[in-house]
Design an enzyme around this catalytic site. Sequence first.
Site, PDB file in Angstrom:
ATOM      1  N   TYR A 218      -2.140 -80.515  50.188  1.00  0.00           N
ATOM      2  CA  TYR A 218      -3.554 -80.166  50.445  1.00  0.00           C
ATOM      3  C   TYR A 218      -3.999 -78.890  49.717  1.00  0.00           C
ATOM      4  O   TYR A 218      -3.194 -78.145  49.236  1.00  0.00           O
ATOM      5  CB  TYR A 218      -3.904 -80.173  51.921  1.00  0.00           C
ATOM      6  N   GLU A 219      -5.298 -78.737  49.640  1.00  0.00           N
ATOM      7  CA  GLU A 219      -5.912 -77.665  48.828  1.00  0.00           C
ATOM      8  C   GLU A 219      -5.459 -77.745  47.368  1.00  0.00           C
ATOM      9  O   GLU A 219      -5.323 -76.726  46.687  1.00  0.00           O
ATOM     10  CB  GLU A 219      -5.594 -76.278  49.405  1.00  0.00           C
ATOM     11  N   GLY A 220      -5.275 -78.951  46.896  1.00  0.00           N
ATOM     12  CA  GLY A 220      -4.824 -79.142  45.520  1.00  0.00           C
ATOM     13  C   GLY A 220      -3.324 -79.323  45.467  1.00  0.00           C
ATOM     14  O   GLY A 220      -2.582 -78.396  45.795  1.00  0.00           O
TER      15      GLY A 220
END
Lengths: 596, 596
Positions: free
Chosen positions: B438-440
């Site tokens: 998550y978050e990239g």
Amino acid sequence: MSYTAPVKDMLFDIEHLANIEQIAQIPGFEDAGLDTAQAVLEECAKFNEGVLAPLNFEGDKNPSSWKDGVVTTTPGFKDAFRQYAEGGWQGLQHPTDFGGQGLPKTIGAACGEMLNSANMSFALCPLLTDGAIEALLTAGSDALKATYLEKLVTGEWTGTMNLTEPQAGSDLALVRTRAESQPDGSYKIFGTKIFITYGEHDMAANIVHLVLARVQGAPEGVKGISLFVVPKFMVNADGSLGARNDAHCVSIEHKLGIKASPTAVLQFGDHGGAVGYLVGEENRGLEYMFIMMNAARYAVGVQGIAIAERAYQKAVGYAKDRVQSRPVDGSIAASAPIIHHPDVRRMLMTMRAYTEGCRAMATVAASAYDAAHHHPDADVRKQNATFYEFMVPLVKGYSTEMSLEVTSLGVQVHGGMGFIEETGAAQYYRDAKILTIYEGTTAIQANDLVGRKTARDGGQTAKALAVQIEKTEAELLANGSDAAKAVARRLTAARQAFLDVVGFVAGGTKSSPNAVFAGSVPYLMLAGNLVAGWQLARSLLVAQELLHKGQDAAFMQAKITTAQFYAEHILVKAPGLRDSIVEGAASVTELALEAF
Amino acid sequence: MSYTAPVKDMLFDIEHLANIEQIAQIPGFEDAGLDTAQAVLEECAKFNEGVLAPLNFEGDKNPSSWKDGVVTTTPGFKDAFRQYAEGGWQGLQHPTDFGGQGLPKTIGAACGEMLNSANMSFALCPLLTDGAIEALLTAGSDALKATYLEKLVTGEWTGTMNLTEPQAGSDLALVRTRAESQPDGSYKIFGTKIFITYGEHDMAANIVHLVLARVQGAPEGVKGISLFVVPKFMVNADGSLGARNDAHCVSIEHKLGIKASPTAVLQFGDHGGAVGYLVGEENRGLEYMFIMMNAARYAVGVQGIAIAERAYQKAVGYAKDRVQSRPVDGSIAASAPIIHHPDVRRMLMTMRAYTEGCRAMATVAASAYDAAHHHPDADVRKQNATFYEFMVPLVKGYSTEMSLEVTSLGVQVHGGMGFIEETGAAQYYRDAKILTIYEGTTAIQANDLVGRKTARDGGQTAKALAVQIEKTEAELLANGSDAAKAVARRLTAARQAFLDVVGFVAGGTKSSPNAVFAGSVPYLMLAGNLVAGWQLARSLLVAQELLHKGQDAAFMQAKITTAQFYAEHILVKAPGLRDSIVEGAASVTELALEAF
């Protein structure tokens, strides 16, 4: 289809790396040539793809459950096990005398991989049964063999291995379960065993527990441990089932993975003593148990390969399907399936190369096992036995450690969807984690590699292996293709790193045990990495030859690329491991205990 | 105590690596010196150890649940969040103008680590709220700020980030949620958002959703995305809550880990349109979202460090307690706690070195953030901003990838017990897996490192970093201790490997994008490894100096050994990564698509 058995790759290894036609020249294996291998693998693929693979996710959602001493397995498991037994799969590698098919391990191992790819939780039941069969074949009396073997080989009954107790895990010297000899020659067994895979279940009529225990008056430590058969139900003289024995499942564990496989706490003798029968001689139990364990360790290595293969297939499926972002090279002017992105390729190639490399290593080890056990020439047997023994910790340790990385990458390829349990990728990540732990943790495998397999013979076996590898390097250089030269370069560096470490280990195990054992697992990883890479290098040579002959160009080209990828992205780790082991030992054990 | 905050190690980094006293010379941070840091950290430790850590396992057993659109969090979470808000912890790093405490990130990051070690599932709610606050501070109108900021900063309300849609994950160009402008200046929002962390819950009175959507007529792709505030409850002019907005949670996910953190599917506008307010200007949404994301990426990196620390502490506890087998060096003549076994030491040292290395890296990055945002000198701000921007993908990518290895080792140290969920080690293994996603994902971080952070300036920032590292090498050699020399040797090799890769990346991103991006993640791993190792090398120098001064010998000695272990067992991987990246790119993307 949730799983497609990699029959073509398996047959490539069996034919070209393990030389099945040589195995087929061994008396007793005359019918076990390539045609047989192909027929068995295709039949096996059909069964596992069709019956067991679809039950795998179901087993995770609806695990085995315990109530009042009774374990109910996942819906569908019992019927699948009936089909498994009826198909004769349990007896594949076992003697025809006891109802088996007597096939070589070279074929059996491939079937084992399929079974575990399809459904690892299910596969554990046959895996443990195999171990019980091995132990009885090796050390059981004729009476025990007559009573138990055929039922186990045909899958009518199943077997277990009872080693662990709460205080005795890796350290079996601490086993406390006791056995009291009875006037009729049997024993009464008292004690608690934990982590017993399929220690209780509803898939077969009887369960044959193989149990480590101490006879009263036995020496302390591992030299006072004996092995017993303790059936769940007593067996009458005519082979029918009698009374329930005093061996009861008091609970099963709530685990990270392999949830459908019941992990039992077994209580022996709470109601007067469980009836047990000595296997072989008193106080030699650990020796016999090692027979089971060695078979089981190899099989667990194959589990690592199996779950890696399944994770790889799932990731490939998602990567071809999921559309997201444009390729960086501008080859597609719109959002494309993510398999077009170089980093997704890198992940998939890593998964593939590890899996194919370990499969090749395991297949070659299996053929050595067959020669070690069945070849008519004693020297050939001995040479193969030595090689196989060296391979067991590598197949177990390296293939399972790599499966952690591969199943983690499998989740990663799925992005956010990988974290959602319904996707199924996370199950492999959870299931795989047991593989580096049971049947001896990676550290235990590494101790074996360092102590019994390397230091004991002064590194001779390891050095002989390096000589073999050097020959392959010469063949690669002679071949002269870019891919062959690239692989040769990395293989040479890895072999030299390995030899440095072998010298360090063989020379220092007695004088500097802390330094050597500080690097034991890195040594195992280096050795496994090297041998798997070596087998892929051999594969590359075969593939180039067959490519020239015009055979199956797509497959051969892929094999060449996979071998090169392995060399450049995995084998390339070897020199760093060497540095850590040979030059970095002190910092491993230097920290004061209080500083932790 | 299930978690003890590593306050001493944090303060060492804050004082000696991040130079907090220099931060305290920046206007606005006058009160934020070492004494403040210590007081805040100790208070924070007390809260997290006492209130949140004990709820972590409970959250895994009794996750958030959904019924009829309402999400009920784990028992205890709501009260804990009330205490969290009352303690002022949400506002730690936020401006005093809006009720925050205005402390530097150098201190805030350490508090964030504690929060996430104690309870990662809980910590996600504040983490997302921080992101919403950042976005409003940067781009929100005065009216939006006035309405929302103080409530968010004080923890009365919470915030979310709504990016992902079923077809739009890493690729935000594919966002379809649409916004229709209304005569009153507001918008009506229609669409489905998935994977919304704390998108619905019962811990706060209101939830402020920050939502990416397209205004009608906007350009296609990322240039047509705008950012909106969509409150769960409308806010009246007096700040009181009004009607329920048309944003509803239709389900939450069943996940591998962070189970207590509800991951919502949010449906906007199914009943006439959700009221939304534009943040900043139309079509600049992605830019603002990057502000939130950059803060969140750093914070997720800290989550990796946090969960690694907790896994390490648990493993150490078990290793000191569990008795099994005799030490190989014969130092104890009986079975001993497993921490006496070299391979257990290797595992614990690996966990410790990774964790301390990444903590040091993150702390130094935080101090650069503080200088970048608050230093009076524009040049200093710019220099620090450049450094911090380079660090974000490393802190996020490397610290989270290492957390997978560390939490896996954490299970491994526990042996069979590690696989049993009641032990608790497996939870960290499951929880950590989201961090690389998550978050990239790590690949997205690596793209950022390659494209925006390396290729764009021709590798200047990366090379400047290498110059700094070279200075540390010179200091190590000047120091001359065995440990310093050993570290210098590995640091030099790693830096040279890094420079080779920087040249390869900077030179080839445009001409050979496939080759460069094939090595993007290995480049990130090399760079993160190097920077963390560099910071531990700096730590070693400080520790030796303080050791000479007689300060806290045990701590300093441990720091030296940990730095040396890191160099010899982790940093040593760098040259192999270089070879894979620079010399092995072709084999990554060579395989024909059909061969997968």
